[in-house]
Design a protein around this motif. Sequence first.
Motif, mmCIF file in Angstrom:
data_model
loop_
_atom_site.group_PDB
_atom_site.id
_atom_site.type_symbol
_atom_site.label_atom_id
_atom_site.label_comp_id
_atom_site.label_asym_id
_atom_site.label_seq_id
_atom_site.Cartn_x
_atom_site.Cartn_y
_atom_site.Cartn_z
ATOM 1 N N ARG A 49 26.959 -13.058 17.544
ATOM 2 C CA ARG A 49 27.845 -11.914 17.307
ATOM 3 C C ARG A 49 28.574 -11.485 18.588
ATOM 4 O O ARG A 49 29.678 -10.953 18.533
ATOM 5 N N PHE A 54 31.862 -9.243 17.445
ATOM 6 C CA PHE A 54 31.408 -8.131 16.608
ATOM 7 C C PHE A 54 30.583 -7.147 17.428
ATOM 8 O O PHE A 54 30.364 -6.017 17.020
ATOM 9 N N ALA A 74 37.303 -8.887 17.947
ATOM 10 C CA ALA A 74 37.052 -10.108 17.171
ATOM 11 C C ALA A 74 38.352 -10.742 16.669
ATOM 12 O O ALA A 74 38.489 -11.961 16.678
ATOM 13 N N VAL A 79 37.877 -17.864 17.797
ATOM 14 C CA VAL A 79 36.670 -18.431 17.198
ATOM 15 C C VAL A 79 36.632 -17.980 15.738
ATOM 16 O O VAL A 79 37.211 -16.963 15.388
ATOM 17 N N ASN A 80 35.984 -18.746 14.899
ATOM 18 C CA ASN A 80 35.814 -18.334 13.506
ATOM 19 C C ASN A 80 34.358 -18.484 13.107
ATOM 20 O O ASN A 80 33.634 -19.287 13.682
ATOM 21 N N THR A 81 33.969 -17.674 12.129
ATOM 22 C CA THR A 81 32.559 -17.591 11.765
ATOM 23 C C THR A 81 32.348 -17.976 10.305
ATOM 24 O O THR A 81 33.152 -17.619 9.452
ATOM 25 N N PHE A 83 29.607 -17.104 7.609
ATOM 26 C CA PHE A 83 28.515 -16.142 7.474
ATOM 27 C C PHE A 83 27.443 -16.654 6.524
ATOM 28 O O PHE A 83 27.717 -17.398 5.595
ATOM 29 N N ALA B 167 38.144 -9.443 10.160
ATOM 30 C CA ALA B 167 38.421 -9.339 11.596
ATOM 31 C C ALA B 167 38.290 -10.716 12.242
ATOM 32 O O ALA B 167 39.110 -11.112 13.074
ATOM 33 N N ASP B 168 37.275 -11.444 11.821
ATOM 34 C CA ASP B 168 37.024 -12.775 12.360
ATOM 35 C C ASP B 168 38.213 -13.702 12.113
ATOM 36 O O ASP B 168 38.512 -14.581 12.902
#
Lengths: 357, 264
Positions: A49, A54, A74, A79-81, A83, B167-168
């Motif tokens: 995070r 975040f 963010a 960068v991408n996440t 989840f 947001a990401d």
Amino acid sequence: MDPYAVELLRVSKTYKTYQALFGIDLQIRKGEFFSLLGPSGCGKTTTLRLVAGFEEPTSGEVRIDGQAVAGLPAYQRNVNTVFQSYSLFPHLSIFENVAFGLRRRKVSESEIRRRVDEALAMVHLSDKSKGRTHELSGGQQQRVALARALVNQPAVLLLDEPMAALDSKLRKEMRSELKRLQKSLGITFVLVTHDQEEALTLSDRLAVMNAGRVEQVCQPREVYERPATRFVAEFIGTANFLPVKVAEISNGRTRVNSEDGQFWVISRPGLQVGDAAELSLRPERLRLGKTADPDHNSLEGTVAEAIFMGPITRYIVNLSNGYQLLTERQNLEESSFQAGDPVCVNWDVDSGALLPR
Amino acid sequence: MREEKPGPLWLRLYALTVYLFLYTPIVVLVLFSFNDSRRNSSWEGFTTRWYVTLWHNELLMRALLNSLKVACLATFLSTVLGTMAALALSRYPFRGREAVGALAYLPMMVPEIVMGIALLTFFIKVGIQLSIVTVILAHVAFSVGYVTVTVRTRLAGMKGNLEEAAADLGATPWQTFWLVTFPRILPGIMSGALLAFTLSFDDFVITFFTAGIGATTLPLKIYSMLKFGVTPEVNAISTIMLGFTIGLLALWSRLESDPKSLGR
């Protein structure tokens, strides 16, 4: 050019009364598949995070592509996440979910169409682009989440326990899918997981974390065969531990003394003659025999229990001083030991690992 | 599966009595709005002429217009304020958040008469002339809590970290709100707005204390008409209000019970 995709320098994170990270250092190389492995509460998700933006570190520095990202929100980080809960937008079509990031960056309509189609094809969901997310199975939702992140061609892809909610068959499929994507795209993947098998099979390198600290960073094989700490040795696979004392160091080898005799083992930097240490032995590296192998480490004992498990049999061996050793032996031939048989436990010099105590 | 047995007879009779007690007066009122007689004592035959009379009653129509004006403006203001309050309370940590959250519920608990007197005293002390504006302000004051509560419930029910995901993917906080949060909580906002509208449209007590000259709303007008007895016109206008309110509440309960109605 900076060789690191992500760098953490003495990063600490404290929530109100709880310290989640204690000054950790990490260097994640460009294009590698890197895993953060540890039990829940070890700080691996917090680390992720901090990279995603975040959370901000309490102290220390996070760098992405060589750039310090302190204060960068963010939505401005490259960068991408993915989840754990997928977090797809239920009010948008699958196409629009994947297009979300591109639309934020004002990519042209035709380009969006091309790239979203490409991304959906990559995860084998081309035929679903007009559908809604709730029509998809868990595995399909996770692949949409993957496409939604990868379509933006981020410098780093962060994966937060992406397979935790899938059943074991899907998880295996997803694993090979992830590896394939990472290889073909060459994007740096950072995977957070508590599943050692997942981390060992997927990673180029991995960091084992415990209670807010990094215990060891290395390749999967090394983490298994040369654990840096007792925690690592216990968390990854099973191991026997014998208390020993360093007696002699020569030519990269160390002689240690224990109550049951002396053994040779690969030296561990930092340990000096006279230091107390622990010898970690993996069950499958221990060979049972009727006699002691000359030129190898050997211990005498009695079989306490033989547990047949199909391809292997697990033996619990009682040593004279009350210690027990767990060994595993592949059932390649008939001959096996029974409870009560006297046995010799033999192992090679490079089969054990020394741990500081 | 166990067969569901109806309760004992006395229990069913009891339930029936309760419902009769609750609804007989309303049914009678509705029936007499169609009664072809000036008096409410005997049934003389069916007519809709009282509804026509209403239409031509200029004072009553003006009161209806006032009511609609007040309800629309109060609903708009309390919906915007209530939604903002709900967002602040559930998305941003700040000092005293618990206390502020609890205070949002308070206007729902305070007796209307107390609220009315308090608002009247406040307007006089501050030196605001009573008018339609004070009615609107008073209605916003008591309905904003209802909106806050419904929207907060909806926000709490948002699954996963959708806002973080947005947001990401590069959405600014503003874009995240309009593209992700707002569509997800819209049913909550709508249902809060409907509730606010119904409460405002029906309100008598608080309006009675805070209305100035020319700010007579429909409930106030009906009350003043009662000085001449319960006329068939009063029955008719009451019937219309009843229908309207039931319609709004039906819409509201649909929004509340069916999460898919607008969110998907």
